[in-house]
Design an enzyme around this catalytic site. Structure first.
Site, PDB file in Angstrom:
ATOM      1  N   GLU A  54      -8.346   2.860 -23.463  1.00 10.89           N
ATOM      2  CA  GLU A  54      -9.084   4.047 -23.891  1.00 10.89           C
ATOM      3  C   GLU A  54      -8.955   4.268 -25.398  1.00 10.89           C
ATOM      4  O   GLU A  54      -9.894   4.704 -26.056  1.00 10.89           O
ATOM      5  CB  GLU A  54      -8.577   5.287 -23.142  1.00 10.89           C
ATOM      6  CG  GLU A  54      -8.881   5.273 -21.656  1.00 10.89           C
ATOM      7  CD  GLU A  54     -10.372   5.343 -21.373  1.00 10.89           C
ATOM      8  OE1 GLU A  54     -11.064   4.331 -21.638  1.00 10.89           O
ATOM      9  OE2 GLU A  54     -10.849   6.373 -20.896  1.00 10.89           O
ATOM     10  N   THR A  83     -20.112   8.948 -29.465  1.00  5.52           N
ATOM     11  CA  THR A  83     -18.811   9.587 -29.275  1.00  5.52           C
ATOM     12  C   THR A  83     -18.438  10.353 -30.542  1.00  5.52           C
ATOM     13  O   THR A  83     -17.893  11.460 -30.472  1.00  5.52           O
ATOM     14  CB  THR A  83     -17.739   8.519 -28.959  1.00  5.52           C
ATOM     15  OG1 THR A  83     -18.266   7.694 -27.921  1.00  5.52           O
ATOM     16  CG2 THR A  83     -16.449   9.134 -28.480  1.00  5.52           C
TER      17      THR A  83
HETATM   18  P1  ADP Z   1     -17.424   6.003 -21.259  1.00  2.00           P
HETATM   19  O1  ADP Z   1     -17.178   7.465 -21.530  1.00  2.00           O
HETATM   20  O2  ADP Z   1     -18.617   5.797 -20.370  1.00  2.00           O
HETATM   21  O3  ADP Z   1     -16.222   5.246 -20.843  1.00  2.00           O
HETATM   22  P2  ADP Z   1     -16.833   5.261 -23.908  1.00  2.00           P
HETATM   23  O4  ADP Z   1     -17.694   5.646 -25.100  1.00  2.00           O
HETATM   24  O5  ADP Z   1     -15.524   5.928 -23.714  1.00  2.00           O
HETATM   25  O6  ADP Z   1     -17.788   5.390 -22.636  1.00  2.00           O
HETATM   26  O7  ADP Z   1     -16.482   3.700 -23.931  1.00  2.00           O
HETATM   27  C1  ADP Z   1     -17.439   2.788 -24.262  1.00  2.00           C
HETATM   28  C2  ADP Z   1     -16.954   1.981 -25.495  1.00  2.00           C
HETATM   29  O8  ADP Z   1     -15.924   1.072 -25.118  1.00  2.00           O
HETATM   30  C3  ADP Z   1     -18.088   1.156 -26.047  1.00  2.00           C
HETATM   31  O9  ADP Z   1     -17.980   1.165 -27.459  1.00  2.00           O
HETATM   32  C4  ADP Z   1     -17.803  -0.246 -25.524  1.00  2.00           C
HETATM   33  O10 ADP Z   1     -18.286  -1.268 -26.369  1.00  2.00           O
HETATM   34  C5  ADP Z   1     -16.269  -0.278 -25.478  1.00  2.00           C
HETATM   35  N1  ADP Z   1     -15.760  -1.228 -24.467  1.00  2.00           N
HETATM   36  C6  ADP Z   1     -14.955  -2.286 -24.690  1.00  2.00           C
HETATM   37  N2  ADP Z   1     -14.690  -2.935 -23.541  1.00  2.00           N
HETATM   38  C7  ADP Z   1     -15.331  -2.275 -22.562  1.00  2.00           C
HETATM   39  C8  ADP Z   1     -15.443  -2.475 -21.168  1.00  2.00           C
HETATM   40  N3  ADP Z   1     -14.844  -3.484 -20.536  1.00  2.00           N
HETATM   41  N4  ADP Z   1     -16.177  -1.584 -20.470  1.00  2.00           N
HETATM   42  C9  ADP Z   1     -16.794  -0.558 -21.088  1.00  2.00           C
HETATM   43  N5  ADP Z   1     -16.744  -0.321 -22.407  1.00  2.00           N
HETATM   44  C10 ADP Z   1     -16.017  -1.179 -23.150  1.00  2.00           C
END
Ligand code: ADP
Length: 309
Positions: free
Chosen positions: A129, A182
């Site tokens: 995260e 974000t």
């Molecule tokens: P959500 O709230 O849907 O989890 P986030 O904005 O917190 O979305 O996370 C998405 C970010 O994390 C994007 O920038 C994405 O490129 C990165 N990321 C890296 N690896 C992963 C993964 N395995 N799955 C999802 N997002 C990923």
């Protein structure tokens, strides 16, 4: 036992009254992952299906989370391969990154014979995260790993509680397919709040948790109120107020922003109401011309689960 196929669930964080501390786990929305132990040491992402995400271990949340787990074990010999079948779109606000981090560490822990408890896995998944959002929050990874509703009682030291889930609670989530950066959803939040607002919010958080344990659905509904973040963030989500009004008019207990948005969640008592709410919010969104998905789900009290050993 050197490979396992998993369901890694979507999650709804914040739940109006518990910014950064409350979360809950969905049952029929989530990714699939195959985690394997292999002879060649190191952690590798070998396949990503359904999304354009980084394959490099240190740029993918799954890779970073597994490396944190192996570091803690002092394990420099194990080889891990991760395949990710994405069904949750990144940036949706229903824990896309958390599903990958949680699923990856859960799978490796399973294959290594459970050196850690699920609660201990939360700290490793939080490293994922941190990579995704710059902030090692636990309100999505905790419910993904433990199931049900979870509370982060404290971040330092980390103290995660699994809460009671009333049987009839159902979640309806609408995911408008727009990008809310974000950085934008963070920049609208103010670092300080008034004592008056804090009192309002911790009253609601206590009421919500009491409502879960006493299965008092009216109390749960009354407590699903956010006087701190929702008024600022909801302006980034098209038709948020109309969706909320329609959901409440059709019997939802409460409605708010899922995580940092743009998804909107509603909680209802019973599946029939959850479906009526879905129809009502679909009608609102059909007028926008935007693409959207709607999910109706029970609360998943188990968290990550095995599809095939
Ligand atoms: P959500 O709230 O849907 O989890 P986030 O904005 O917190 O979305 O996370 C998405 C970010 O994390 C994007 O920038 C994405 O490129 C990165 N990321 C890296 N690896 C992963 C993964 N395995 N799955 C999802 N997002 C990923």
């Amino acid at each position: 036992m050197n490979s396992v196929k998993l369901f890694s669930p979507a999650t709804v964080a914040n739940l109006s009254c518990g910014f950064d501390v409350l979360g809950c786990c969905l049952d029929n929305v989530g990714d699939e992952m195959i985690i394997s132990l292999v002879a060649e040491k190191g952690v590798r992402i070998t396949k990503i299906d359904g999304a354009d995400l980084p394959m490099e271990t240190h740029k993918n949340v799954a890779g970073v989370a597994v490396e944190a787990l192996l570091d803690q074990l002092g394990d420099e010999t194990t080889g891990v391969e991760v395949e990710i079948y994405k069904k949750i779109k990144a940036g949706s606000g229903i824990g896309s990154s958390a599903a990958s981090s949680a699923g990856a560490v859960w799978g490796v822990n399973h294959l290594l014979g459970y050196p850690f408890s699920n609660k201990q896995l939360v700290a490793f998944a939080m490293e994922g995260e941190k990579l995704a959002s710059g902030n090692a929050h636990a309100d999505n990874v905790a419910p993904a790993l433990l199931g049900g509703f979870t509370l982060v009682r404290s971040y330092t030291p980390l103290d995660i509680l699994k809460l009671h889930t009333p049987d009839d609670l159902m979640m309806t989530v609408i995911h408008p397919q727009i990008e809310v950066k974000t950085s934008d959803s963070r920049s609208v939040i103010k670092p300080n709040i008034t004592l008056k607002k804090a009192i309002h919010q911790w009253g609601n958080l206590g009421g919500f948790i009491s409502g879960l344990y006493t299965e008092d659905y009216d109390l749960i509904g009354r407590s699903l109120e956010d006087v701190i973040v929702e008024p600022l963030r909801s302006i980034l989500i098209p038709e948020f107020q109309r969706v909320k009004n329609a959901a409440l008019a059709h019997g939802a207990l409460g409605c708010g922003i899922s995580g940092s948005g743009p998804s909107i969640f509603t909680l209802s008592k019973g599946e029939a109401t959850a479906r009526n709410v879905a129809d009502a919010i679909r009608e609102v969104y059909q007028t926008t011309g935007l693409d959207f998905d709607i999910h109706i789900s029970k609360i998943n009290s188990e968290g990550v689960r095995i599809i095939r050993s």
